[in-house]
Design an enzyme around this catalytic site. Sequence first.
Site, PDB file in Angstrom:
ATOM      1  N   HIS A  88      17.351  87.011  62.907  1.00 44.30           N
ATOM      2  CA  HIS A  88      18.657  87.574  63.243  1.00 44.30           C
ATOM      3  C   HIS A  88      19.630  86.458  63.585  1.00 44.30           C
ATOM      4  CE1 HIS A  88      16.513  91.303  63.295  1.00 44.30           C
ATOM      5  NE2 HIS A  88      15.776  90.901  64.287  1.00 44.30           N
ATOM      6  N   LYS A 141      30.428  87.266  73.347  1.00 40.08           N
ATOM      7  CA  LYS A 141      31.068  88.536  72.990  1.00 40.08           C
ATOM      8  C   LYS A 141      31.671  89.201  74.225  1.00 40.08           C
ATOM      9  CE  LYS A 141      29.868  93.016  70.932  1.00 40.08           C
ATOM     10  NZ  LYS A 141      29.373  93.840  72.037  1.00 40.08           N
TER      11      LYS A 141
END
EC number: 4.1.1.31
Length: 989
Positions: free
Chosen positions: A175, A630
């Site tokens: 990922h 984020k």
Amino acid sequence: MESFRQVKNNNVDLISNNDPLDKNRLLIEDLWESVLREECPDDQAERLIQLKELSYSKQIDGDSSKTFKNEIVDIVNSMDLAESIAAARAFSLYFQLVNILEQRVEEDRYIQSFTNKDVQKSPDNLDPFAPALARQNAPVTFRELFYRLRKLNVPPGKLEELLQEMDIRLVFTAHPTEIVRHTIRHKQTRVANLLKKIQIEQFLTKEEKNSLKTQLKEEVRLWWRTDELHQFKPSVLDEVDYALHYFQQVLFNAMPQLRGRIAEALTDNYPDVQLPSESFCNFGSWVGSDRDGNPSVTPEITWRTACYQRQLMLERYIIATSNLRDQLSVSMQWSQVSSSLLESLETDRVKFPEIYEARATRYRSEPYRLKLSYILEKLRLTQERNNLLADSGWKFDLEGETDNKNLDKVESLYYKSVKEFTYDLELIKNSLISTDLNCESVNTLLTQVHIFGFSLASLDIRQESTRHSDAIQELTNYLDLSVQYDQMSEEEKIKWLIDELNTKRPLIPSDVHWTKTTEETFSVFKMVKRLQQEFGSRICHSYVISMSHSASDLLEVLLLAKEMGLLDQNSQKSKLLVVPLFETVEDLKRAPEVMEKLFKLDFYRSLLPKVGESFKPLQELMLGYSDSNKDSGFVSSNWEIHRAQIALQNLSSRNNILLRLFHGRGGSVGRGGGPAYQAILAQPSGTLKGRIKITEQGEVLASKYSLPELALYNLETVTTAVIQNSLVNNRLDATPEWNQLMSRLAETSRSHYRKLVHENPDLLNFFQEVTPIEEISKLQISSRPARRKKGAKDLSSLRAIPWVFGWTQSRFLLPSWFGVGTALSSELNLDPQQIELLRVLHQRWPFFRMLISKVEMTLSKVDLEVARYYVDTLGSKENKDSFDNIFEVISKEYNLTKSLILEITGKNKLLESDRDLKSSVSLRNKTIIPLGFLQVSLLRRLRDQTRQPPISEFFLDKDESTRAYSRSELLRGALLTINGIAAGMRNTG
């Protein structure tokens, strides 16, 4: 229209006759154009070539940016669907060829730097107030590093102590998954190998060179006729196969060379210093074991992954052993053999009479070949047993198996541990040494066995913290406690968990049917126990808890481990290393407090593994870059991680505990990515001490490990940076004024970032409409869902990977820089003289230099004119005003950030001091423009059709059927542009 060759020839500042990158780029240009002319209709090929040339020739000629981009838009919008798809494929092919070329040039430069022994550079130019060597942006080789350490009077004893304690673990992940198909990767490897052969032109005849060029073109033509898109969503085992490809093809043979290069460099500078252990640099993997948010990773999948890893290692060892048998033809007629080896041959003769009968005559005077024949048989039996285990599953009990007639033989004769295999190889090695022979192939194989064992890489289990608390909540509900677990305070939870950990009676009843989720949570621990019984503790001994918030999160995992037999209460030893992952900014701030609570618990301290000669307890901690970025933006994320490391190291030192930090770095800057050398040097002093663990994301594996010398370059880069950071102390981390300045910058940056991303109600719509985020989710590239919660469309549920991916595709790259300019400006508004302090920090503080360098590189890839086109074309009319406002905020912040970065670095243009990087980024920025406009065109047409009401297939007439088919083709075209832009930008998420 000028060709690339003409443009380069007419702009001497853009090309160096001695630059292999520029020289070979012409070869790539000719190859690309030649393939298009042979594979596409004539008019289409010429139009695609014209489109690419237009993208950079007009900019170099000084044409108005807006004018030439309008020309490109006109061409793109006039393309029909077939031509659009051809254009997307052509540009994707172009960028992937350029990537291969750049990797080849990097490989050659590393070979030159390694073979160049003239590294006697004076360190006198190093700033005495900065950490020595830290001002070198480019990685150094072992030879140069050890030379400089000697010149800096680093004592041999200090270097040797570090080398003996050194433990570097690189953890492969899936990922973000690699966007390029495995099939295409194989073709890229063949192209790279052909390029390598062509580049040694001084040794080739004209006929040989022409033959290689013909082979190269045919390989690329085959590539052109291969589908670039994944035809199905990969399974977890597909991802395992992809990640392990690099071990099979490159790392298995490259790793022994790494230690050899350390040995050579030490000989030149520290001849009496002992080498590090063979496994000082080793590997882990999350592929097949990371179940956080991925329901496809079941206990059965993890078991099969472990079996597959062992299968690959056994295959490699069988090949290597067979080669050794061919090589070691030593005859007893002409050489002595150790008595230990002869005794082992007698033992093996009894165990393997069939092998003796088959080989004794042929090898009657060749003892090494006979011994290796026995070794081969043991490896094959081990392989046979492993296949049985893989097919039968983790719950299968071999001891209870009675039906398999060959099982008794397999069970008694296979290698029960890698130690037995090592012992046999050591017998051969010692026998050779006793007769004054030294077979390098034996030494190499032994090194490989020490590094990889039978398991290849350790599998870290990762799971989200609430899965454990939910399971314990269900358990306590069944037990009907007076106070339910979820109603307890944190202190009450800790007390209850410790009490249960100290209790010898089992807590979990065996005859209860739990919910599916809880049953799987329990099964993971049962499977880990079974893994360790079969493979040894090395295969799986770390359990990473994502979204760790409190001490109870770790104790919950220990309690479940105890219940499944992974914790020995009598010896107070845990077979599982529990690793908290602190991801959000708030959790990073809270991490020292959480760990202090745990360190005060005698029971917890007693379970920590004891390592090294000091036999001190070791605590591993993971720091998350993706979610913190984020959550709070680039500066805040990096600073809070930096501060957390210092606080955690101080806490560990006070408690006499060793600390190993696990850095969860992504591929892109917005997820902690960037040059590993700079990143490691920028770590706070005293936090490494030769130990580090780093994730290697799926999307960067090819760029680091696809070629042998590239792999060695990356491994040497990481190792030299760890040594450098550990030995050359950087006291500047403790400078109060600098730390206070960084805290202010982080807070201001975080506030500005969150105001746009989390507090602006229109931002989510903006992101969904003006980036290809929804189309990205349709790429069949990952077994893991893009969102944490099925069906959720809020920002919190979106994973960091697609968040960064979407902004990258649309050329904003917002997560990697937004908020930096406002933070810097706020300091200068208070005191304009602060610019001098910021310049000092950039010159002398590796951490600040790394931050500025990453922002500068990211800004160089941003193209707000292209981004504006995404907004104007894809944004809905009803959101125009709010989207314009958001774009204005982003544009203003970009210009502010760029101007201040240039002011701090003292440059006139971004990347001015790095010619190679600037050249690469400049070429990509110009050539990628048509692909961005093409993506917008296809997305607009796709979304226009998607918004039309669905029509029942029973009422489809011919035209409507065509429309439905075109929707599928439009999606295909859009996905191809995503591939191409990812190749051009050299990252996804």
